[in-house]
Design a protein around this motif. Structure first.
Motif, short mmCIF file in Angstrom:
data_model
loop_
_atom_site.label_atom_id
_atom_site.label_comp_id
_atom_site.label_asym_id
_atom_site.label_seq_id
_atom_site.Cartn_x
_atom_site.Cartn_y
_atom_site.Cartn_z
N MET A 1 -3.49 -8.79 -0.97
CA MET A 1 -2.09 -8.90 -0.58
C MET A 1 -1.85 -10.23 0.10
N GLN A 21 0.38 -5.08 6.59
CA GLN A 21 -0.20 -4.21 5.58
C GLN A 21 0.38 -2.80 5.67
N LYS A 234 -8.15 -1.78 -3.31
CA LYS A 234 -7.53 -3.07 -2.99
C LYS A 234 -6.67 -3.59 -4.13
N ASP A 238 -2.65 -3.95 -3.86
CA ASP A 238 -2.07 -5.29 -4.00
C ASP A 238 -1.05 -5.33 -5.14
N ARG A 242 2.96 -6.32 -4.71
CA ARG A 242 3.66 -7.34 -5.51
C ARG A 242 4.93 -6.74 -6.12
#
Length: 253
Positions: A1, A21, A234, A238, A242
Motif C-alpha cells: 500500500m 492502513q 498483502k 493492496d 488501490r
C-alpha cells in the motif's frame, strides 16, 4: 500500500502508518458491503505503545473513517488522545479482551455481514462444501450467543471458546477474525465471508456435497502456493486499497 506523506506531526511515523492502513481497511470493508450502520469494529495494536490500539469513532459510518479521526485507547478503554468521538463499549469489551490476552492478535475484525450471521446461526456452522470453506475446516472456534458483548464477565468464556484458534463464528451473531498483521486478518475475513456466501447460496439449491477430510488436508497443505506475496493477504489488501483510491482518497487524511 502506498503511504501518503504524514500530514500531522502529533503522531509518530509508525502510528501514522498504522492509522492510514486501518482507515484504508474501513473504506475497503465499506466498498465490499461489509458496513453495518455505525456499528462493528476493526482494531489494530500500535507497534510502539504497549497496550494501545486504534478503533473507529462511535457514530461514524465506515465510509467516514479517516487516519486522523481514529480513536486511540488503552487496554482499559481510556482515551489516549483528545479525539472528541466516543468508543462503542460493545467493541471495546470484545477487542480489548483479545488484544490483552493474545500477543499475536495484532488486528481484530468483527462484522455482522448477512452471510456471516446466517452461517453462524445454523446447526453445524460452516461446513467444508466449497473451496473457501475448506480453508477453515478444523480452524474455526464457536461461542454461544450471550447477548450484546458489553459485559466483562463474558470474557473468560470467549477466551476459552477461542482456544488456540484465531477465527471464530459468534453463534447467532457474526464473524470474528484475528491476524498477526492487518492484511492477514483481512484475507481471512474475505475468505470466510466468501465461504459463508457460497454456503448460503448452495443451501438454497439442494443437498451440499461435503469435501472428504483427506482432500481438505491436501488443500490446506498447498494453499500457500496460491499466495501472491510472502506476507499473507498483502497483495490482496493492496489491490483493494488501490480500488478504494480510485473512488475516494479522503481516508488518507
Amino acid at each position: 500500500m502506498a503511504t501518503a506523506i504524514r500530514r500531522n506531526t502529533q503522531w509518530s511515523e509508525s502510528e501514522w502508518q498504522a492509522r492510514q492502513q486501518l482507515a484504508a481497511c474501513y473504506r475497503v470493508f465499506d466498498m465490499l458491503g461489509w458496513s453495518e450502520m455505525i456499528y462493528n469494529h476493526i482494531t489494530v495494536k500500535l507497534p510502539d505503545e504497549e497496550g494501545a490500539f486504534l478503533i473507529n469513532p462511535f457514530g461514524l459510518h465506515f465510509s467516514e473513517v479517516t487516519a486522523s479521526n481514529l480513536v486511540k485507547i488503552d487496554i482499559d478503554g481510556n482515551k489516549l488522545d483528545d479525539n472528541p468521538w466516543p468508543v462503542n463499549r460493545a467493541g471495546f469489551v470484545q477487542h480489548s479482551l483479545f488484544h490483552r490476552n493474545l500477543p499475536d492478535a495484532h488486528c481484530i475484525m468483527h462484522t455482522h455481514t448477512t452471510a456471516g450471521m446466517a452461517v453462524s446461526s445454523v446447526e453445524g456452522g460452516l461446513r467444508p462444501t466449497n473451496f473457501y470453506a475448506c480453508n477453515f475446516a478444523g480452524q474455526i472456534a464457536y461461542h454461544d450467543f450471550e447477548g450484546v458483548t458489553v459485559r466483562d464477565e463474558e470474557g473468560p468464556r470467549l477466551i476459552e471458546a477461542l482456544g488456540d484458534k484465531r477465527v471464530m463464528l459468534l453463534r447467532n451473531h457474526g464473524i470474528l477474525v484475528m491476524g498477526r498483521t492487518l492484511p492477514e486478518a483481512f484475507v481471512k475475513h474475505w475468505a470466510l465471508q466468501r465461504a459463508c456466501e457460497i454456503q448460503v447460496a448452495t443451501a438454497a439449491m439442494g443437498t451440499p456435497i461435503e469435501v472428504p477430510a483427506e482432500v481438505v488436508a491436501v488443500h490446506q497443505r498447498d494453499l500457500y502456493m496460491a499466495q501472491a506475496h510472502a506476507e499473507p493477504g498483502k497483495a490482496d489488501f493492496d489491490a483493494m486499497v488501490r480500488k478504494v483510491d480510485r473512488i475516494d482518497t479522503s481516508w488518507r487524511d
